[in-house]
Scaffold this motif. Structure first.
Motif, mmCIF file in Angstrom:
data_model
loop_
_atom_site.group_PDB
_atom_site.id
_atom_site.type_symbol
_atom_site.label_atom_id
_atom_site.label_comp_id
_atom_site.label_asym_id
_atom_site.label_seq_id
_atom_site.Cartn_x
_atom_site.Cartn_y
_atom_site.Cartn_z
ATOM 1 N N LEU A 1 0.791 -1.230 0.000
ATOM 2 C CA LEU A 1 0.000 0.000 0.000
ATOM 3 C C LEU A 1 0.830 1.289 0.000
ATOM 4 N N PRO A 2 2.011 1.311 0.624
ATOM 5 C CA PRO A 2 2.826 2.522 0.456
ATOM 6 C C PRO A 2 3.247 2.748 -0.998
ATOM 7 N N ILE A 3 3.240 1.718 -1.808
ATOM 8 C CA ILE A 3 3.521 1.862 -3.242
ATOM 9 C C ILE A 3 2.262 2.392 -3.933
ATOM 10 N N THR A 4 1.148 1.755 -3.645
ATOM 11 C CA THR A 4 -0.125 2.127 -4.260
ATOM 12 C C THR A 4 -0.533 3.556 -3.936
ATOM 13 N N LEU A 5 -0.356 3.954 -2.692
ATOM 14 C CA LEU A 5 -0.847 5.255 -2.244
ATOM 15 C C LEU A 5 0.124 6.403 -2.517
ATOM 16 N N HIS A 6 1.269 6.090 -3.105
ATOM 17 C CA HIS A 6 2.248 7.119 -3.465
ATOM 18 C C HIS A 6 2.089 7.395 -4.968
ATOM 19 N N PRO A 7 1.510 8.551 -5.320
ATOM 20 C CA PRO A 7 1.180 8.795 -6.736
ATOM 21 C C PRO A 7 2.350 8.632 -7.699
ATOM 22 N N HIS A 8 3.529 9.117 -7.333
ATOM 23 C CA HIS A 8 4.662 9.024 -8.266
ATOM 24 C C HIS A 8 5.047 7.563 -8.518
ATOM 25 N N THR A 9 5.189 6.794 -7.439
ATOM 26 C CA THR A 9 5.563 5.388 -7.602
ATOM 27 C C THR A 9 4.468 4.642 -8.355
ATOM 28 N N ARG A 10 3.216 4.911 -8.003
ATOM 29 C CA ARG A 10 2.086 4.244 -8.680
ATOM 30 C C ARG A 10 2.105 4.530 -10.183
ATOM 31 N N SER A 11 2.458 5.745 -10.545
ATOM 32 C CA SER A 11 2.458 6.106 -11.970
ATOM 33 C C SER A 11 3.546 5.379 -12.752
ATOM 34 N N LEU A 12 4.553 4.885 -12.072
ATOM 35 C CA LEU A 12 5.645 4.176 -12.746
ATOM 36 C C LEU A 12 5.407 2.681 -12.863
ATOM 37 N N LEU A 13 4.386 2.163 -12.178
ATOM 38 C CA LEU A 13 4.152 0.714 -12.192
ATOM 39 C C LEU A 13 3.819 0.241 -13.603
ATOM 40 N N PRO A 14 4.217 -0.994 -13.922
ATOM 41 C CA PRO A 14 3.878 -1.527 -15.246
ATOM 42 C C PRO A 14 2.369 -1.806 -15.332
ATOM 43 N N SER A 15 1.885 -2.015 -16.531
ATOM 44 C CA SER A 15 0.451 -2.278 -16.707
ATOM 45 C C SER A 15 0.099 -3.743 -16.515
ATOM 46 N N SER A 16 1.105 -4.606 -16.478
ATOM 47 C CA SER A 16 0.833 -6.038 -16.262
ATOM 48 C C SER A 16 1.980 -6.644 -15.470
ATOM 49 N N THR A 17 1.814 -7.910 -15.140
ATOM 50 C CA THR A 17 2.842 -8.602 -14.360
ATOM 51 C C THR A 17 3.881 -9.264 -15.262
ATOM 52 N N LEU A 18 3.848 -8.969 -16.558
ATOM 53 C CA LEU A 18 4.851 -9.551 -17.462
ATOM 54 C C LEU A 18 6.247 -9.062 -17.109
ATOM 55 N N THR A 19 6.343 -7.824 -16.653
ATOM 56 C CA THR A 19 7.618 -7.312 -16.150
ATOM 57 C C THR A 19 7.761 -7.778 -14.720
ATOM 58 N N SER A 20 8.864 -8.444 -14.409
ATOM 59 C CA SER A 20 9.032 -8.925 -13.033
ATOM 60 C C SER A 20 9.282 -7.737 -12.105
ATOM 61 N N MET A 21 8.927 -7.940 -10.849
ATOM 62 C CA MET A 21 9.119 -6.882 -9.864
ATOM 63 C C MET A 21 10.603 -6.505 -9.776
ATOM 64 N N TYR A 22 11.476 -7.487 -9.888
ATOM 65 C CA TYR A 22 12.907 -7.238 -9.733
ATOM 66 C C TYR A 22 13.463 -6.452 -10.926
ATOM 67 N N THR A 23 12.992 -6.777 -12.107
ATOM 68 C CA THR A 23 13.400 -6.012 -13.298
ATOM 69 C C THR A 23 12.908 -4.580 -13.178
ATOM 70 N N TRP A 24 11.661 -4.426 -12.754
ATOM 71 C CA TRP A 24 11.092 -3.086 -12.597
ATOM 72 C C TRP A 24 11.875 -2.284 -11.553
ATOM 73 N N LEU A 25 12.211 -2.930 -10.428
ATOM 74 C CA LEU A 25 12.974 -2.234 -9.385
ATOM 75 C C LEU A 25 14.346 -1.803 -9.896
ATOM 76 N N GLU A 26 14.940 -2.653 -10.729
ATOM 77 C CA GLU A 26 16.242 -2.310 -11.293
ATOM 78 C C GLU A 26 16.121 -1.095 -12.216
ATOM 79 N N ARG A 27 15.054 -1.052 -13.003
ATOM 80 C CA ARG A 27 14.841 0.063 -13.944
ATOM 81 C C ARG A 27 14.359 1.341 -13.243
#
Length: 169
Positions: free
Chosen positions: A51-77
């Motif tokens: 929820l700290p990810i969801t409720l933070h507008p900037h971080t939420r706006s960077l989330l991928p649109s699907s789970t095809l991108t792994s969380m670890y790849t996304w965190l690296e990017r």
């Protein structure tokens, strides 16, 4: 320990966005999506990470649109998303504790025998008709929370997920 702020003493914007009913709905949706994706109850601690990810507008706006991108790849990017995350997660803890108590009190969330969170007997769901009544920001929070439930379910163990986000239990 950080105590919850009295309702009347809260900043109105924070009171509306971080109210127990809305945050409870987010936790229920997160637990529901996690269970659908993994086939197991949601570990109690993961909503405190999500929820700290969801409720933070900037971080939420960077989330991928699907789970095809792994969380670890996304965190690296998006490594700058970690900056300030730990402090944000700590500051959200009283809000989430209040939301969990609220949802459990209304039987819409339960704690399983192994300590996980599961949707309770009182059905609460974000439906398309309900979503039409929400602001864009609230709908975006719900959709991001559902994504995180599926994403975390595919991301490995709870300790690995927490470690990736810089959280030490």
């Amino acid at each position: 320990m950080i105590a919850p702020v009295r309702w009347d003493d809260r900043v109105p914007e924070e009171a509306y966005l971080f109210n127990a009913a809305f945050c409870g709905l987010l936790i229920i949706e997160f637990a529901r999506e996690y269970k659908k994706a993994k086939g197991a109850d949601c570990p109690f601690v993961l909503p405190f990470c999500a929820l700290p990810i969801t409720l933070h507008p900037h971080t939420r706006s960077l989330l991928p649109s699907s789970t095809l991108t792994s969380m670890y790849t996304w965190l690296e990017r998006n490594s700058n998303s970690i900056i300030g995350y730990k402090e944000r997660a700590q500051s959200f803890r009283p809000v989430l504790q209040e939301a969990i108590r609220f949802a459990i009190d209304r039987s819409s969330l339960s704690v399983s025998e192994d300590g996980g969170l599961v949707a309770g007997p009182t059905r609460v769901a974000s439906t398309p008709k309900f979503d039409e009544t929400l602001s864009y920001d609230a709908r975006d929070c719900i959709n991001a929370t559902k994504l995180l439930g599926r994403w975390f379910a595919k991301a490995g163990t709870t300790s690995t997920i927490l470690s990736a986000w810089g959280i030490k239990p």
